[in-house]
Scaffold this active site. Structure first.
Site, PDB file in Angstrom:
ATOM      1  N   GLU A 127      -5.222  -9.151   1.217  1.00  0.00           N
ATOM      2  CA  GLU A 127      -6.110  -8.964   2.368  1.00  0.00           C
ATOM      3  C   GLU A 127      -7.533  -8.909   1.826  1.00  0.00           C
ATOM      4  O   GLU A 127      -7.756  -8.335   0.761  1.00  0.00           O
ATOM      5  CB  GLU A 127      -5.869  -7.615   3.091  1.00  0.00           C
ATOM      6  CG  GLU A 127      -4.594  -7.491   3.870  1.00  0.00           C
ATOM      7  CD  GLU A 127      -4.388  -6.062   4.446  1.00  0.00           C
ATOM      8  OE1 GLU A 127      -5.305  -5.232   4.367  1.00  0.00           O
ATOM      9  OE2 GLU A 127      -3.283  -5.820   4.954  1.00  0.00           O
ATOM     10  N   GLU A 164       0.815  -1.227   0.000  1.00  0.00           N
ATOM     11  CA  GLU A 164       0.000   0.000   0.000  1.00  0.00           C
ATOM     12  C   GLU A 164       0.845   1.273   0.000  1.00  0.00           C
ATOM     13  O   GLU A 164       0.493   2.261   0.628  1.00  0.00           O
ATOM     14  CB  GLU A 164      -0.981  -0.002   1.181  1.00  0.00           C
ATOM     15  CG  GLU A 164      -1.945  -1.162   1.141  1.00  0.00           C
ATOM     16  CD  GLU A 164      -3.150  -0.982   2.067  1.00  0.00           C
ATOM     17  OE1 GLU A 164      -3.265   0.071   2.714  1.00  0.00           O
ATOM     18  OE2 GLU A 164      -3.985  -1.896   2.117  1.00  0.00           O
TER      19      GLU A 164
END
Ligand SMILES: *[C@@H]1O[C@H](CO)[C@@H](O)[C@H](O)[C@H]1NC(C)=O
Ligand SMILES: *[C@@H]1O[C@H](CO)[C@@H](O)[C@H](O)[C@H]1NC(C)=O
Ligand SMILES: *[C@@H]1O[C@H](CO)[C@@H](O)[C@H](O)[C@H]1NC(C)=O
Length: 381
Positions: free
Chosen positions: A266, A159
């Site tokens: 995720e 990220e």
């Protein structure tokens, strides 16, 4: 509702069989013994959250064999075959935990970074963090994990890009770190270990991120800076959603031509809570398995952000939370054997060639001249 797991009664993880090392072939993970494509049935494993990695106290999530044995047994109850671990200390010994998870039939996805200063890229000003000491830290993680047969892949970043603003600055640096790691692996490891990026599912930058990392510079598919895998942290399926409303259908459409394996690094939106995990049926259903290689549920232990499947207590006992049972029931609806015995397609896929026109979003970086490795900077200067 809490279900107490009496650990003394539960005992250690059942030893299934040590896993077969997986390889990337085309856009799939492949078991070279059977020729079958592999679906990740994963859980994020980081007890204590980022504080679970504390170099000043010699602590990280994979350094206590008793804890790993306890948790491997609980993860086996779910049918988990992969754990993702974010923050690790390259100075600790991980042999025992790695072999426990290996014996329990579980692969490891390992992040090479940590949130500590000097141990990850600064997304807005990556040039202030891309230094030799940082790169050495990532190499030390590789050195520490490269010999484990159940190591599935390394994440070179997580990220780092979260908006167009960071998409303007970070991509060449993430790609450079990927290159440095792949060169290190080529020179120091016995096998080719996949390296790739774990993206935030921010739709304005997702497609560009995927293309920026999977594309071939000058059309060279073997260019060392090209990612071997692409993963995304996706929370777009919440509650009683479906394939369309969750926009999973759009993700499948987007990634259909992928040249590298794609999976959820995720998933598991927790609003509403408790979760019902109906996305399990979609992720491992026929709409998705030809394009996606499964996913990683966020996350094993209950932390402040409320995504836990279990509560880890101070005395070392573990309480199973309601989400654990719900997830277990959803996995129980799958036929793991048939899911994992689909022959790999054997397709070799030509990646797109890197070019300015590959990048769609105005402001996202479209420059494929990468920073030189810090160790060579003085020579290059
Ligand atoms: C990085 O590692 C190399 C090789 O071990 C070593 O020579 C160098 O001094 C290290 N650099 C830093 C800044 O730690
Ligand atoms: C598969 O896709 C179809 C068409 O979009 C949809 O109706 C169906 O619900 C999906 N199946 C699953 C298990 O999500
Ligand atoms: C691309 O990046 C390189 C390295 O940072 C830089 O030297 C070059 O000027 C950039 N090219 C463009 C068109 O911005």
């Amino acid at each position: 509702m809490l279900f107490r797991a009496a650990l003394t009664a539960l005992g250690a993880a059942t030893s299934v069989a040590a896993v077969t090392t997986l390889e990337v072939e085309g856009a799939q993970f492949v078991n070279s013994d059977t020729g079958d494509a592999f679906q990740i049935i994963g859980v994020a494993y980081q007890i204590g959250g980022s504080a679970g990695y504390d170099p000043s106290h010699g602590k990280d999530p994979l350094s206590n064999g008793d804890v790993c044995r306890r948790d491997a047994a609980l993860l086996q109850m779910l049918g988990i075959n992969t754990i993702r671990v974010y923050n690790l200390d390259p100075d600790l010994n991980h042999d025992e935990c790695a072999s426990i998870f290996n014996a329990a039939g579980m692969y490891m996805l390992i992040d090479v970074n940590s949130p500590l200063v000097g141990e990850s890229l600064n997304s807005l000003e990556p040039w202030t963090s891309y230094y030799e000491a940082y790169v050495n830290r990532t190499f030390a993680i590789v050195e520490n994990f490269k010999n484990y047969p159940n190591l599935l892949a390394f994440f070179s970043g997580n990220e780092v890009i979260d908006a167009v603003k960071t998409g303007a600055t970070a991509p060449p640096y993430i790609r450079a770190v990927t290159r440095d790691l792949k060169n290190y692996i080529k020179n120091h490891a016995d096998r080719q270990i996949p390296v790739g990026y774990s993206a935030a599912d921010v739709r304005s930058v997702l497609e560009d991120s995927w293309n920026y990392f999977q594309c071939a510079i000058n059309g060279n598919k073997n260019d060392m800076s090209r990612a071997d895998i692409f993963a995304l942290n996706s929370y777009s399926w919440c509650g009683n959603s479906n394939f369309h409303d969750s926009s999973y259908d759009q993700l499948v459409e987007l990634f259909t031509p992928t040249s590298v394996p794609v999976f959820y690094s995720e998933f598991g939106c927790n609003t509403p809570s408790p979760r019902i995990f109906t996305e399990i049926g979609a992720i491992y259903g026929s709409n998705m398995t030809a394009v996606f290689s499964g996913g990683v549920v966020y996350e094993y232990s209950q932390e402040a952000n409320n995504y836990g499947l279990v509560q880890v207590n101070d005395d070392g006992t573990v309480d199973l939370l309601a989400d654990f049972r719900t997830l277990q029931n959803q996995y129980a609806k799958l036929n793991f054997d048939s899911l994992q015995s689909v022959k790999a397609s054997g397709k070799s896929i030509t990646p797109p060639t890197c070019s300015e026109s590959l990048i769609k979003e105005d402001g996202f970086n479209n420059n494929f001249t990468l920073p030189v490795p810090p160790s060579r900077r003085s020579e290059a200067d």
